[in-house]
Enzyme design. Structure first.
Site, mmCIF file in Angstrom:
data_model
loop_
_atom_site.group_PDB
_atom_site.id
_atom_site.type_symbol
_atom_site.label_atom_id
_atom_site.label_comp_id
_atom_site.label_asym_id
_atom_site.label_seq_id
_atom_site.Cartn_x
_atom_site.Cartn_y
_atom_site.Cartn_z
ATOM 1 N N ASP A 75 0.834 -1.308 0.040
ATOM 2 C CA ASP A 75 -0.019 0.032 -0.003
ATOM 3 C C ASP A 75 0.799 1.423 -0.066
ATOM 4 O O ASP A 75 0.145 2.414 0.046
ATOM 5 C CB ASP A 75 -0.831 -0.105 1.076
ATOM 6 N N HIS A 77 6.413 -7.740 -1.155
ATOM 7 C CA HIS A 77 5.362 -8.306 -2.114
ATOM 8 C C HIS A 77 4.959 -7.291 -3.178
ATOM 9 O O HIS A 77 3.794 -7.491 -3.739
ATOM 10 C CB HIS A 77 4.168 -8.660 -1.270
ATOM 11 N N CYS A 95 4.432 -5.272 -17.782
ATOM 12 C CA CYS A 95 3.720 -5.889 -19.031
ATOM 13 C C CYS A 95 4.145 -7.298 -18.794
ATOM 14 O O CYS A 95 5.410 -7.721 -18.627
ATOM 15 C CB CYS A 95 4.382 -5.172 -20.210
HETATM 16 C C1 BJW Z 1 -3.399 -5.873 13.696
HETATM 17 C C2 BJW Z 1 -4.379 -4.642 13.714
HETATM 18 C C3 BJW Z 1 -4.000 -3.498 14.256
HETATM 19 C C4 BJW Z 1 -5.173 -6.543 12.755
HETATM 20 N N1 BJW Z 1 -2.746 -3.397 15.049
HETATM 21 N N2 BJW Z 1 -2.332 -5.631 14.279
HETATM 22 C C5 BJW Z 1 6.692 -22.570 3.138
HETATM 23 C C6 BJW Z 1 5.782 -23.058 4.077
HETATM 24 C C7 BJW Z 1 4.458 -23.213 3.776
HETATM 25 C C8 BJW Z 1 3.810 -22.531 2.607
HETATM 26 C C9 BJW Z 1 4.716 -21.781 1.707
HETATM 27 C C10 BJW Z 1 6.244 -21.891 2.088
HETATM 28 N N3 BJW Z 1 6.734 -21.344 0.942
HETATM 29 C C11 BJW Z 1 5.834 -21.116 0.045
HETATM 30 C C12 BJW Z 1 4.793 -21.432 0.477
HETATM 31 C C13 BJW Z 1 3.327 -20.822 -0.347
HETATM 32 C C14 BJW Z 1 2.797 -19.459 0.055
HETATM 33 C C15 BJW Z 1 2.531 -19.347 1.189
HETATM 34 O O1 BJW Z 1 3.147 -18.972 2.215
HETATM 35 N N4 BJW Z 1 1.178 -20.025 1.756
HETATM 36 C C16 BJW Z 1 0.873 -19.900 3.226
HETATM 37 C C17 BJW Z 1 -0.506 -19.053 3.310
HETATM 38 C C18 BJW Z 1 0.551 -21.387 3.664
HETATM 39 N N5 BJW Z 1 3.795 -18.565 -0.459
HETATM 40 C C19 BJW Z 1 3.824 -18.181 -1.763
HETATM 41 O O2 BJW Z 1 3.098 -18.418 -2.647
HETATM 42 C C20 BJW Z 1 5.187 -17.009 -2.005
HETATM 43 N N6 BJW Z 1 5.805 -17.320 -3.213
HETATM 44 C C21 BJW Z 1 6.768 -18.387 -3.203
HETATM 45 O O3 BJW Z 1 7.079 -18.888 -2.100
HETATM 46 O O4 BJW Z 1 7.403 -18.428 -4.210
HETATM 47 C C22 BJW Z 1 8.368 -19.642 -4.255
HETATM 48 C C23 BJW Z 1 7.682 -20.535 -5.145
HETATM 49 C C24 BJW Z 1 7.726 -20.449 -6.572
HETATM 50 C C25 BJW Z 1 6.912 -21.208 -7.409
HETATM 51 C C26 BJW Z 1 6.269 -22.365 -6.855
HETATM 52 C C27 BJW Z 1 6.376 -22.753 -5.659
HETATM 53 C C28 BJW Z 1 7.037 -21.718 -4.712
HETATM 54 C C29 BJW Z 1 4.382 -15.810 -2.356
HETATM 55 C C30 BJW Z 1 3.518 -15.334 -1.223
HETATM 56 C C31 BJW Z 1 2.778 -13.965 -1.780
HETATM 57 C C32 BJW Z 1 1.868 -13.379 -0.965
HETATM 58 N N7 BJW Z 1 1.086 -12.581 -1.405
HETATM 59 C C33 BJW Z 1 -0.024 -11.777 -0.554
HETATM 60 C C34 BJW Z 1 -1.106 -11.356 -1.650
HETATM 61 C C35 BJW Z 1 -0.631 -10.400 -2.523
HETATM 62 C C36 BJW Z 1 -1.806 -9.956 -3.403
HETATM 63 C C37 BJW Z 1 -2.533 -8.623 -2.909
HETATM 64 O O5 BJW Z 1 -2.249 -8.019 -2.022
HETATM 65 O O6 BJW Z 1 -3.418 -8.738 -3.489
HETATM 66 O O7 BJW Z 1 0.410 -11.020 0.323
HETATM 67 S S1 BJW Z 1 -1.012 -13.043 0.469
HETATM 68 C C38 BJW Z 1 -1.195 -11.819 1.639
HETATM 69 O O8 BJW Z 1 -0.648 -12.408 2.774
HETATM 70 C C39 BJW Z 1 -0.492 -10.545 1.012
HETATM 71 C C40 BJW Z 1 0.216 -10.380 2.470
HETATM 72 O O9 BJW Z 1 1.315 -9.261 2.332
HETATM 73 C C41 BJW Z 1 0.500 -11.574 3.186
HETATM 74 C C42 BJW Z 1 0.760 -11.428 4.621
HETATM 75 O O10 BJW Z 1 -0.490 -11.336 5.212
HETATM 76 P P1 BJW Z 1 -0.379 -10.404 6.477
HETATM 77 O O11 BJW Z 1 0.276 -8.828 5.995
HETATM 78 O O12 BJW Z 1 0.342 -11.124 7.716
HETATM 79 O O13 BJW Z 1 -1.881 -9.979 6.599
HETATM 80 P P2 BJW Z 1 -2.841 -10.764 7.495
HETATM 81 O O14 BJW Z 1 -4.231 -10.315 7.192
HETATM 82 O O15 BJW Z 1 -2.550 -12.361 7.452
HETATM 83 O O16 BJW Z 1 -2.800 -10.520 8.957
HETATM 84 C C43 BJW Z 1 -3.013 -9.312 9.652
HETATM 85 C C44 BJW Z 1 -2.743 -9.285 11.163
HETATM 86 O O17 BJW Z 1 -2.922 -7.865 11.528
HETATM 87 C C45 BJW Z 1 -3.500 -10.227 12.051
HETATM 88 O O18 BJW Z 1 -2.368 -10.979 12.815
HETATM 89 C C46 BJW Z 1 -4.352 -9.480 12.830
HETATM 90 O O19 BJW Z 1 -4.356 -9.851 14.146
HETATM 91 C C47 BJW Z 1 -3.382 -7.951 12.967
HETATM 92 N N8 BJW Z 1 -4.089 -6.902 13.203
HETATM 93 N N9 BJW Z 1 -5.424 -5.004 13.126
HETATM 94 C C48 BJW Z 1 -2.148 -4.561 15.045
HETATM 95 N N10 BJW Z 1 -4.988 -2.579 14.456
HETATM 96 ZN ZN ZN Z 2 4.858 -5.251 -23.426
#
Ligand code: BJW
Ligand code: ZN
Length: 247
Positions: A103, A118, A126
């Protein structure tokens, strides 16, 4: 809020500080988180929106979803948590933000060393020739996905979707800063998405003092040295006030 003496000692003697942040830090700016009660993934399926195949299948729908989120982001701004983190730079020479957020709010708050693991919703590229476009290059706000003016390919947001690699240099630099930090704050993240979540774990392994700030316990709570439960927008400014007392 009263803080533990051990934490205050660490804060007093720290030279290098890393803030590892997630969607929760922007929740008080009105930007929905992904998981949890009001999270985006409660209503929408990640596999239908946040992966490359979903984009190829329905580019206009995915594009429109990102434009919608961008509108929410543009209409809001950094909250007291982002601002407090930016202000840490006045009191420490070595302050780094490693964020999972797309953001741009850390930049807008004034943080100058930000690693975006991310991507950034304001940038696009592209899918065919990889030419980069920022939002001002041409009309990006419509409901249909724009095409590249060099090769005609589809333009996608510069965001790391599931199954995609993180920008390797950004990840490596963020990981290195975290491993060399004295304190690593883990703010507003569920810490379930990898490889990003390896960063605070690596910091801890390398000897950094890990402090979690979250409204509730998370995957990383059992690993951290100190947990502060509450809203980031309330807790981070209070930590900054403590720092000011050291001067
Ligand atoms: C507050 C609050 C307040 C609320 N004050 N706190 C190893 C182990 C297991 C799985 C995998 C692994 N390696 C890879 C994986 C798969 C996958 C993954 O991790 N999956 C898991 C979910 C199981 N990872 C991937 O696919 C990654 N790529 C990769 O590994 O590539 C290698 C590869 C290549 C080819 C084949 C295979 C592997 C890429 C991950 C990309 C993540 N993208 C996203 C979406 C982006 C799109 C978009 O924005 O639209 O990024 S997912 C989403 O989650 C986003 C975030 O950055 C990310 C993290 O989430 P975050 O920020 O923690 O948010 P929340 O909602 O989960 O939590 C919010 C927190 O705030 C909560 O705790 C609340 O309590 C708290 N809170 N109010 C303080 N006021
Ligand atoms: Zn192009």
């Amino acid at each position: 809020m009263l803080f533990d003496n051990d934490f205050l000692d660490q804060l007093r003697k720290a030279k290098s500080i890393v803030f590892f942040t997630g969607a929760g830090i922007s929740a008080e700016s009105g930007i929905p988180t992904f998981r949890g009660k009001d999270g985006i993934w409660n209503k929408l399926k990640p596999e239908e929106l946040a992966n490359f195949n979903a984009f190829l299948k329905n580019p206009d729908m995915v594009w429109e979803w990102y434009q919608h989120r961008k509108t929410i982001i543009n209409e809001t701004g950094p909250n007291p948590a982002h601002v407090a983190i930016a202000e840490f730079e006045k009191y420490y020479n070595d302050v780094t933000v490693v964020t999972q957020n797309v953001d741009n709010l850390h930049h807008r708050a004034g943080s100058t060393h930000v690693f975006e693991l991310h991507g950034n919703i304001e940038k696009n590229y592209c899918i065919d020739c990889l030419e980069r476009f920022d939002d001002t290059t041409f009309e990006m706000t419509g409901k249909t996905v724009p095409h590249c003016d060099k090769c005609g390919g589809l333009i996608r947001p510069d965001i790391v979707w599931f199954g995609e690699f993180l920008p390797q240099d950004v990840f490596a630099k963020g990981e290195q800063k975290a491993e060399n930090s004295d304190i690593c704050f883990v703010v507003g993240t569920s810490a379930v998405v990898y490889p990003a979540a390896y960063i605070p774990l690596g910091a801890k392994r390398a000897g950094s003092f890990l402090v979690e700030v979250n409204i509730e316990p998370t995957e990383i709570s059992s690993t951290v040295d100190y947990s502060l439960f509450g809203k980031a927008g309330e807790i981070m400014p209070q930590i900054l006030e403590q720092v000011k007392l050291f001067i």
